[in-house]
Design a protein around this motif. Sequence first.
Motif, PDB file in Angstrom:
ATOM      1  N   SER A 245       0.845  -1.199   0.000  1.00  0.00           N
ATOM      2  CA  SER A 245       0.000   0.000   0.000  1.00  0.00           C
ATOM      3  C   SER A 245       0.883   1.252   0.000  1.00  0.00           C
ATOM      4  O   SER A 245       0.485   2.284  -0.553  1.00  0.00           O
ATOM      5  CB  SER A 245      -0.986  -0.012   1.168  1.00  0.00           C
ATOM      6  OG  SER A 245      -0.289   0.054   2.375  1.00  0.00           O
TER       7      SER A 245
ATOM      8  N   VAL B 204      -7.840   4.340   2.022  1.00  0.00           N
ATOM      9  CA  VAL B 204      -7.309   2.982   1.824  1.00  0.00           C
ATOM     10  C   VAL B 204      -6.618   2.495   3.099  1.00  0.00           C
ATOM     11  O   VAL B 204      -6.816   1.355   3.537  1.00  0.00           O
ATOM     12  CB  VAL B 204      -6.333   2.948   0.618  1.00  0.00           C
ATOM     13  CG1 VAL B 204      -5.561   1.639   0.589  1.00  0.00           C
ATOM     14  CG2 VAL B 204      -7.099   3.154  -0.682  1.00  0.00           C
TER      15      VAL B 204
ATOM     16  N   HIS C 256      -9.115  -0.260   4.267  1.00  0.00           N
ATOM     17  CA  HIS C 256      -8.641  -1.501   3.658  1.00  0.00           C
ATOM     18  C   HIS C 256      -7.468  -2.091   4.440  1.00  0.00           C
ATOM     19  O   HIS C 256      -7.585  -3.154   5.026  1.00  0.00           O
ATOM     20  CB  HIS C 256      -8.242  -1.270   2.195  1.00  0.00           C
ATOM     21  CG  HIS C 256      -9.436  -1.080   1.324  1.00  0.00           C
ATOM     22  ND1 HIS C 256     -10.006  -2.102   0.605  1.00  0.00           N
ATOM     23  CD2 HIS C 256     -10.195   0.015   1.087  1.00  0.00           C
ATOM     24  CE1 HIS C 256     -11.065  -1.645  -0.027  1.00  0.00           C
ATOM     25  NE2 HIS C 256     -11.201  -0.362   0.242  1.00  0.00           N
ATOM     26  N   THR C 257      -6.330  -1.353   4.443  1.00  0.00           N
ATOM     27  CA  THR C 257      -5.113  -1.946   5.010  1.00  0.00           C
ATOM     28  C   THR C 257      -5.301  -2.282   6.491  1.00  0.00           C
ATOM     29  O   THR C 257      -5.051  -3.416   6.906  1.00  0.00           O
ATOM     30  CB  THR C 257      -3.918  -1.003   4.805  1.00  0.00           C
ATOM     31  OG1 THR C 257      -3.981  -0.520   3.462  1.00  0.00           O
ATOM     32  CG2 THR C 257      -2.620  -1.705   5.025  1.00  0.00           C
TER      33      THR C 257
ATOM     34  N   ARG D 248      -9.685  -8.502  -3.587  1.00  0.00           N
ATOM     35  CA  ARG D 248      -9.526  -7.726  -2.348  1.00  0.00           C
ATOM     36  C   ARG D 248      -8.121  -7.900  -1.781  1.00  0.00           C
ATOM     37  O   ARG D 248      -7.431  -6.916  -1.524  1.00  0.00           O
ATOM     38  CB  ARG D 248     -10.593  -8.158  -1.324  1.00  0.00           C
ATOM     39  CG  ARG D 248     -10.504  -7.433  -0.004  1.00  0.00           C
ATOM     40  CD  ARG D 248     -11.782  -7.550   0.811  1.00  0.00           C
ATOM     41  NE  ARG D 248     -12.296  -8.910   0.873  1.00  0.00           N
ATOM     42  CZ  ARG D 248     -11.825  -9.847   1.709  1.00  0.00           C
ATOM     43  NH1 ARG D 248     -10.866  -9.569   2.549  1.00  0.00           N
ATOM     44  NH2 ARG D 248     -12.351 -11.056   1.698  1.00  0.00           N
TER      45      ARG D 248
ATOM     46  N   LEU E 292      -5.326  -6.189  -3.576  1.00  0.00           N
ATOM     47  CA  LEU E 292      -5.482  -4.728  -3.479  1.00  0.00           C
ATOM     48  C   LEU E 292      -6.086  -4.049  -4.707  1.00  0.00           C
ATOM     49  O   LEU E 292      -6.060  -2.826  -4.809  1.00  0.00           O
ATOM     50  CB  LEU E 292      -4.146  -4.043  -3.098  1.00  0.00           C
ATOM     51  CG  LEU E 292      -3.352  -4.626  -1.937  1.00  0.00           C
ATOM     52  CD1 LEU E 292      -2.169  -3.733  -1.578  1.00  0.00           C
ATOM     53  CD2 LEU E 292      -4.200  -4.804  -0.707  1.00  0.00           C
TER      54      LEU E 292
ATOM     55  N   SER F 184      -9.039  -1.935  -3.395  1.00  0.00           N
ATOM     56  CA  SER F 184      -8.685  -0.672  -2.722  1.00  0.00           C
ATOM     57  C   SER F 184      -8.313   0.401  -3.742  1.00  0.00           C
ATOM     58  O   SER F 184      -8.647   1.573  -3.589  1.00  0.00           O
ATOM     59  CB  SER F 184      -7.566  -0.885  -1.711  1.00  0.00           C
ATOM     60  OG  SER F 184      -6.336  -1.134  -2.347  1.00  0.00           O
TER      61      SER F 184
ATOM     62  N   GLU G 140     -11.572   1.629  -5.405  1.00  0.00           N
ATOM     63  CA  GLU G 140     -12.354   2.469  -4.495  1.00  0.00           C
ATOM     64  C   GLU G 140     -11.711   3.852  -4.334  1.00  0.00           C
ATOM     65  O   GLU G 140     -12.398   4.867  -4.350  1.00  0.00           O
ATOM     66  CB  GLU G 140     -12.443   1.761  -3.144  1.00  0.00           C
ATOM     67  CG  GLU G 140     -13.733   2.012  -2.416  1.00  0.00           C
ATOM     68  CD  GLU G 140     -13.834   1.103  -1.220  1.00  0.00           C
ATOM     69  OE1 GLU G 140     -14.131  -0.094  -1.413  1.00  0.00           O
ATOM     70  OE2 GLU G 140     -13.618   1.586  -0.091  1.00  0.00           O
TER      71      GLU G 140
END
Length: 405
Positions: free
Chosen positions: A309, A344, A348-349, A391, A394, A397, A400
């Motif tokens: 990320s 993110v 996410h992360t 997902r 990544l 993410s 999004e």
Amino acid sequence: MSKPDPVVVVGAGPVGLCLTLALAQQNIAVTLIESMADDNFLDQVPRAGSNHPTTLEFFDRIGLYEKLEPRGIIAPRFHYWDRQDNALIAEFDHALLKDDTRFPFVLQCERIKIIEEALKMAKAHPLVEVRMATEFISFEQRADAVLAQVRNAAGENETLRASHLVSAEGARSIARKSLNLEFEGFTYPERTINIEVAYDFKQHGYAERNYISDPVEYSNLFHWKGPPDRWRIHFPTAIDDDENELKRPEALQKRLQQFLGIDHEFEICGCNLYTVHQRVAERFRSGRVVLAGDAAHVNSPIGGMGLNSGVHDAFNLADKLARILHGEAEDTELDRYERQRRHVAVKHTQAQTIRNKRLLEERDPAVRRRNHDELRRQAEDPALARKFLLRTALFESLKEAEQIE
Ligand SMILES: Cc1cc2nc3c(=O)[nH]c(=O)nc-3n(C[C@H](O)[C@H](O)[C@H](O)COP(=O)(O)OP(=O)(O)OC[C@H]3O[C@@H](n4cnc5c(N)ncnc54)[C@H](O)[C@@H]3O)c2cc1C
């Protein structure tokens, strides 16, 4: 006309180096500051190394992928195991992403190799000035520039004028602290021990990447290219366990023997102990100063999302900075960088790595059974497995983030 001020990037980690190369390749001059010197730069523990397909696409964009592939292991599949029953729970295969990406696999290639190759590329680029053995100390913002104070390789204090300053300094970012930005989140009340061992775990059925659930001692197991060919296994340890005792060769042997249930003398190549944090900076930019990678967010390594990320931050930021500096976008683009990448980091992360850890350490037998059944269900249905992989690799993410204005 005088030359425009360069972007000063602090930190030749994977994030700082990717940002530097992505900016230089868009015709932006960069000064890259790194506190380590050429003669000790490669004496770092290997660290992160599961590079997801999305990250490989970014590496490819700057010409880095072709340097890394020969030094890594192509890993299309990964496993979830139940250590209590010594049973494979589920296998996911990135081949299901063959229509989504040119890289339907993870490349197992450690941070140390990534930065070695990327640093060579940065040094060879005519728009990049690499300043090794130079420590960033502080900065001052002006309306039209940032003045960065550094201690250079000769031990002298020096001021560098920059259009923008990007802190890719890692978790201890001086820029983040100087801006008094909260590093919101928590630190796990335990530490993780990594043991690197030259032993072929494949003979026991493991894939190149394995997440192993156990209510007593969960772990993760990954394969790395040598020489010597190595596997790295992570175990949780209590926060007050004595470090010397944990690292004693006999104690490491015993852990490995217990893990595999065999009596074998392992060739141990190294070990390290680290604390795991889940934290996100309250803001990623202030004026001309921007945070990226671990300087902006840190997380548990379960799922291999920190480096990935961070590299995604680097490319998002490079494209926005390049457009601003070429006069094609307003400075407010940097606020959008913050909105996108902070979203993110939190949604996410952080969320995903917290879930990953919970899944592996779950103690309640009924919840464990339910979790394992759910993993099996997703792995066995190709449509669900593809969704799962979009997902974990990544893609979701990135998609999004792109929708955030
Ligand atoms: C044991 C371990 C395993 C991990 N495994 C994974 C994994 O499998 N997958 C994953 O995605 N992530 C993993 N991570 C996390 C990953 O290593 C980090 O997220 C990643 O390295 C962050 O990159 P970065 O460039 O932001 O910072 P860093 O890699 O920390 O680089 C920062 C750089 O800045 C330099 N620097 C710092 N301060 C200054 C200063 N004042 N002046 C000049 N230079 C400075 C440092 O010397 C360093 O070179 C792991 C981390 C650890 C500790």
